[in-house]
Design an enzyme around this catalytic site. Sequence first.
Site, mmCIF file in Angstrom:
data_model
loop_
_atom_site.group_PDB
_atom_site.id
_atom_site.type_symbol
_atom_site.label_atom_id
_atom_site.label_comp_id
_atom_site.label_asym_id
_atom_site.label_seq_id
_atom_site.Cartn_x
_atom_site.Cartn_y
_atom_site.Cartn_z
ATOM 1 N N SER A 78 0.797 -1.231 0.000
ATOM 2 C CA SER A 78 0.000 0.000 0.000
ATOM 3 C C SER A 78 0.831 1.283 0.000
ATOM 4 O O SER A 78 0.300 2.352 -0.264
ATOM 5 C CB SER A 78 -0.928 0.023 1.204
ATOM 6 O OG SER A 78 -1.804 -1.082 1.123
ATOM 7 N N HIS A 118 -14.998 0.004 3.645
ATOM 8 C CA HIS A 118 -14.826 1.287 4.291
ATOM 9 C C HIS A 118 -16.021 2.208 4.108
ATOM 10 O O HIS A 118 -16.035 3.329 4.597
ATOM 11 C CB HIS A 118 -13.587 2.010 3.743
ATOM 12 C CG HIS A 118 -12.303 1.372 4.166
ATOM 13 N ND1 HIS A 118 -11.651 0.420 3.416
ATOM 14 C CD2 HIS A 118 -11.522 1.554 5.271
ATOM 15 C CE1 HIS A 118 -10.549 0.033 4.018
ATOM 16 N NE2 HIS A 118 -10.444 0.703 5.166
ATOM 17 N N CYS A 168 -7.632 2.273 1.928
ATOM 18 C CA CYS A 168 -8.711 1.499 1.308
ATOM 19 C C CYS A 168 -8.274 0.993 -0.062
ATOM 20 O O CYS A 168 -7.922 1.762 -0.951
ATOM 21 C CB CYS A 168 -9.943 2.383 1.158
ATOM 22 S SG CYS A 168 -11.235 1.603 0.167
#
Lengths: 367, 622
Positions: free
Chosen positions: B320, B363, B376
């Site tokens: 991420s 989310h 997310c």
Amino acid sequence: MLKIDRRLIVHFDWALLALVLLILVCGVATVLSATYTPERLVSAVVVRQLVWAALGLLATLVAVSFDYRRLESWAYVIYAGALLLLLLVPVLGAVGGGSRRWLTFGPVSIQPSEFMKLALVVALARWLHRLAGDQPLPLAAAVVPAVLFAPAGWLVLKQPDLGTALVLGLSSASLILLAGFRIRYVALTVAVIAPALPYLWAHLKPYQKQRLVMFLDPMADPLGAGYHVIQSEIAIGSGQWWGKGFLHGTQSRLNFLPEQHTDFIFSVFAEEWGFIGALALLALYLALLLRCFLVASRAKDNFGTLLAFGVAATIFWQVLINLGMATGSLPVVGITLPFFSYGGSSLLALMIGVGLLINVSMRRYTF
Amino acid sequence: MIPLAQRETPLALRRRLAGFLAFAVLGLCALLGRLWLLQVIQGEEKRLLSENNRIRLHRVHATRGTVLDRNGQVLVDSRPSFDAVLVPEDSSNLALTIENLAQLLGQGSADTNAVLQQAKGRPAFQEIVVKRDVDWNDLIAIETHQLDLPGVSLAITPRRSYPLGGSLAHLLGYVGEVSEKEMAADPQYRMGDLIGKTGLERGWEKQLRGVNGGQQIEVDAVGRKLRVLREVEEVPGNTVTLTVDLALQQATEQALGDRDGAIVALDPNTGEILSYVNHPSYDPNVFAHGISAQQWRGFTQDAHHPLTNRAVQGQYPPGSTFKIVMAVAALEEGLVNPFTTINCGGGVQFGGHFFRCWKKGGHGGVNLHEALVQSCDVFFYQLAQRMSVDTIARYARAFGLGLPTGIALEHEKAGTIPDTAWKRRRFGQPWYAGETLSVAIGQGYVTATPLQMANLIATMATGVRYRPYFVKHVATLDGDVLEETEPERVQVLKLRETTLKQVRDALRDVVQSERGTGKKARLKRVEAAGKTGTSQVVKLGEVRLKAQQIPWQQRDHAWFVAYAPVEKPEIAVAAVVEHADGGGGAIAAPAVREVLETYFRLREQRSGRLYAQDRSAADRPL
């Protein structure tokens, strides 16, 4: 096979041959001293050198057996042949001591660069003899000699053999100068070459650079390149006036001296025979050179003069550089002491050269 | 008879011939003069030398340069070591001497043979090192048994010493005996000399090695030193000062602990490396002694690869953390604005495959800011569907991914930033749109080294990408600075201010907000910004497993990249923990926090100390 002219035998240059043989005998004796062991007085090296000397004498005889003027028409063929051999070296050559210099034929190894010295002299004499005279030569006259020298010099330098390349260059230059090349062009040539020196420097092998640096500053590398010269100087110096006597040189025998029977043979001689011996040897070389110059000046044609001088110049430069290096007066480059150092090709080529000198000498009265 | 004119050599030619003759005579006379000098004038002296007979040439090894940290703390040093050396020529019975020596030193017969072998084919006057770095007892034994050991002596040589052991080993590198090839390349080296083999030692070899000296020593028949004839002083190597801060380095090592991974901290305003940690590491002292085959095997066969320089050679999927690149690309390309909201329901169906968000329940509605803060995945899957992989790759490369950073360490890896051309080249296949989704969350073919990620977050912090470097300056022993490294700008990002601001705000909230995945990196007095990442090592099935249920080698890597302070960044850090027991937020973020914490504490202490020094100087009576 030959119709022998009586005058040829009468005019045979015995003095020249005698001088060469004297030096040769001293050389073999010194090689013996440099390589003998208590168990075996006559080493294989000495035997081989004797065989080469015998072959050399034979070659001398062959070299006197024809009229040297016939070389005029063979000159470029001989040169081309020598160049071909040199070209074969990088392809088929045997490596020894880090460089590729030898061609092996069965039990015999020859070093084409040694024969190139002679071939180049013949070729240059052939080209220059028509030009040489009382008139100074123009710059353009040096072009062909330069073209003849360049490939040979380059191939030898690449082997790498800085010493032989140097001798090729110096002999060529000597011949061109003798032919009447203006001295001021020499200055010009030097001026042109000087800027190229950094380039040449960059192309030298590391050990060659090191030797040059070492020569300028002997303590730059006291353990490596400087070592040979220091040991050589000690060997020569310790001979003092009368020397330590034949077979009694300690420095060389203790293997302090590298290449003691080839390039550094003079150190062995000077250690054992002292200053008196060295003086005698120098006198022999001087006598030989005087004789060679006499032959050159008495030759009946320019070709003969240049041929004789070319051989003489080769001998002179090798003596000067070899002794200069052994005594620490010049940088160390690999070069043999003529008729003295161990080495078949060197001896054979030089003996042929002597043959040519005698050839020129004895035919000075004939047509 | 032949006509005179034809027979006579031209006059000029003969005159020149005479000139040459004169030159030759002169040359031989000069030689004679030289011989006179050597044999008559100096003859006595040379005779003495040749009779006492032996001159040894002894190399005096230059002491290798010291390496310091940015505050002058010693990182690498040299210490004297005693070597037992043998000059074969001085020993009448070489085998016996070696046998005696072996008995004294307690070495096996195998070593004896090795020494004999070494003696072959070498000049007999050259000394051979029989045993390096002998200890005190051996030293005394050799000295007292000197008579049984003709030709054996002790030589003091400087030995490389790494007082910190494995600390910084991958950056400092190690030294070893020079190889044949290295000797051929540089004639200054001799058999047995040390040369830098890796890292700083290798890269700065020329500056560190110094110039060896030499002694010409007269010795007697058993090799005892009589006197020094000539001597050339050695010149010690130069001092290299690194940009690394030893205190921060040690704190960083502690932060990573004994987990496998790497942490790199650098100054985002210059590219100076502040700390550089790889774990596991190795002790370079082992190499300085001459490494045994067994030790070498131990290193190479270790499943944890201690010799791997993870920070520049470890190519990990960035997970991420890569979303930073995605966010910048999306904003610059105008695909989203601060109000663009996407609904995350826990995953996205695309091309017959379900791409999950890390949060099972989803989310809900998130904008770019929240998508970064909460990391997310779905938001970025959606972005990936609006963006070509080539666009992503273009932005990734602007941040220096997919290219070596150019740090002066060998074997640096480039990582992989895939695009359509890359895939055609690599696999001969077209790019599939589904693969872009994996790329969007830093998975799939994307890989990066920890140093690249440190560089990425530093670039994000300042907008300028520098070439990372670790040598601050090189100075002589006297302190004269020979070379100083100037920061090198590799790229200035041409991004809109708004883009930078929006992404930076989000990165700050990753750490500062309660919802942020990186809140464990929060500091007490300084605001930090960062991004977490958890990258899959293997594609797992549909079932979610806890880390403890997965074999160690298949567990995820935990990432955290950060910079601080937010307003005026001074330090950028990237941390990767291999096969961690949790994600980037749980494992990597606290480690980075420790590094940052130490950095600011040290800074405070040092400025305080400086202040105190100023005061005391001012208080001194005139």
